[in-house]
Enzyme design. Sequence first.
Site, PDB file in Angstrom:
ATOM      1  N   ALA A  91       0.821  -1.212   0.000  1.00 54.47           N
ATOM      2  CA  ALA A  91       0.000   0.000   0.000  1.00 54.47           C
ATOM      3  C   ALA A  91       0.855   1.263   0.000  1.00 54.47           C
ATOM      4  CB  ALA A  91      -0.910  -0.008   1.222  1.00 54.47           C
ATOM      5  N   LYS A  92       2.143   1.109   0.277  1.00 58.39           N
ATOM      6  CA  LYS A  92       3.090   2.243   0.239  1.00 58.39           C
ATOM      7  C   LYS A  92       2.545   3.461   0.967  1.00 58.39           C
ATOM      8  CE  LYS A  92       5.326   0.476  -3.953  1.00 58.39           C
ATOM      9  NZ  LYS A  92       4.536  -0.720  -4.252  1.00 58.39           N
ATOM     10  N   ARG A  93       2.035   3.253   2.178  1.00 56.82           N
ATOM     11  CA  ARG A  93       1.410   4.322   2.942  1.00 56.82           C
ATOM     12  C   ARG A  93       2.425   5.107   3.751  1.00 56.82           C
ATOM     13  NH1 ARG A  93      -4.225   3.295   1.830  1.00 56.82           N
ATOM     14  NH2 ARG A  93      -3.729   2.362  -0.158  1.00 56.82           N
TER      15      ARG A  93
END
Lengths: 270, 270
Positions: A91-93
């Site tokens: 999700a590369k949050r």
Amino acid sequence: MLEERWSLGKFLCVGLDSDFEKIPDARVGGVIETLYRFNRKIIDETHDIVCAYKPNAAFFEGCGSGGLQALRDIVTYIHKVAPNVPVIFDAKRGDIGNTNEGYMTYAFGYLGMDAITVNPYMGGEALKPFLDRKDVGIFVLCRTSNPGAGEFQDIDVAPLTEEPLPLYQYIAQRVAKHWNTGGNCCLVVGATRPDELREVRAIVGDMPILIPGIGAQGGDLDKTVMAGKDSRGRGMIINSSRGIIFAKDPRGEAEKLDASIRACLSPVSS
Amino acid sequence: MLEERWSLGKFLCVGLDSDFEKIPDARVGGVIETLYRFNRKIIDETHDIVCAYKPNAAFFEGCGSGGLQALRDIVTYIHKVAPNVPVIFDAKRGDIGNTNEGYMTYAFGYLGMDAITVNPYMGGEALKPFLDRKDVGIFVLCRTSNPGAGEFQDIDVAPLTEEPLPLYQYIAQRVAKHWNTGGNCCLVVGATRPDELREVRAIVGDMPILIPGIGAQGGDLDKTVMAGKDSRGRGMIINSSRGIIFAKDPRGEAEKLDASIRACLSPVSS
């Protein structure tokens, strides 16, 4: 969970990049049913081979609330049929401190993920809620596999370190030496440049590294495994997405890649 | 849309950081109804004052698929009652090229957003699908407002630029000179350090800058406006979230902040 998979000789991660438009017969059923059925088949065929699964948030969020419900059902299904296989939410949050609580409730509460990928740009202080959550894995983007990754990741941070050092290696240092107080940190390093993977491995010791970029993105498997394995010949989660899930024979492709990884790790090859 | 709001003297952005646990009477209705009602009230009270709205993805995604449905309904409601007020999706996204298509379908298709915040770490090549989408605004994180933002953002990239330059200013240069071919780029620069905001403004000319960190995070309004305004005394989207939406009198707080911003911009003050 990863240690157990590795002890069984499993290093392959299947990326569930379920591009709705590419799913055969996608238009026959509804969104939830289509995504769920497609992924269940992949899971049924591969769960005894894999080290982990990695669904990418974008493909599910692109389908709106139905995509989220499908993703939740898919993760539940993985936990049911393969309770020892961790699910990494790609999700590369990353946001400021308290805001990350929402993303954690989403990933670990609502969706039931075991790990998440995060973006380091805002710094370790911002990501503290993730780093403090010791029961899940936090995969920090280090060197990504896209062609233009070097625009900032390769910047020389020499003034800070006395010796020339690209930013992505400095981030690996920070994660290994300062962020990993909870022992839950891992890194993401693309397979597209094995030399860079070797440099990162030297910095982080036996920390788990998720390695995308094999297959469709052109990474060389043998060089990747030689560069990426830790001191015990483990420590790698080697991801393939499109090359497996949209293949005519997903199990066949997964078996082939799994066998190739083992061959690279065999005494003769290493 | 922003130009029109600025021409009306509107610079205030209300951050719809709808932390479910903090919403009064949250437990009375269901998730969708609670989130929708809470935000509709804020929108009803403030839409004639604001320059933009900025819902943060984390607070809605934390509520699962119901949160997404509520967010979609909220954006629809804004477009209905205030069709000239842009909605910025504070999602801090970014992945490799084709994967970003899913995030764009999510943000601009499913949710109906007018703009999105993105993370620059993977480089302009990775973000190309966003940069090519000329009908929406792309807000690139430059200098964030969290206390530990400097860990990487302040790194001196001197070897690349001949003169000492922190990474966040180099990113501002790259966005202004190389990424903005579609004319849709904007930046995010926190209000917590007005000097840094001034440096970025000098680099990017009249590019719109979203400025969080006023209020709860402690940014000084007068210094922020002086540092952030462009050559025409515009170009700013000044965000306040918790200070307005969880106030006893959201409209009163919004009016106060709006008046303060105007006072800072008045001939006497500037």
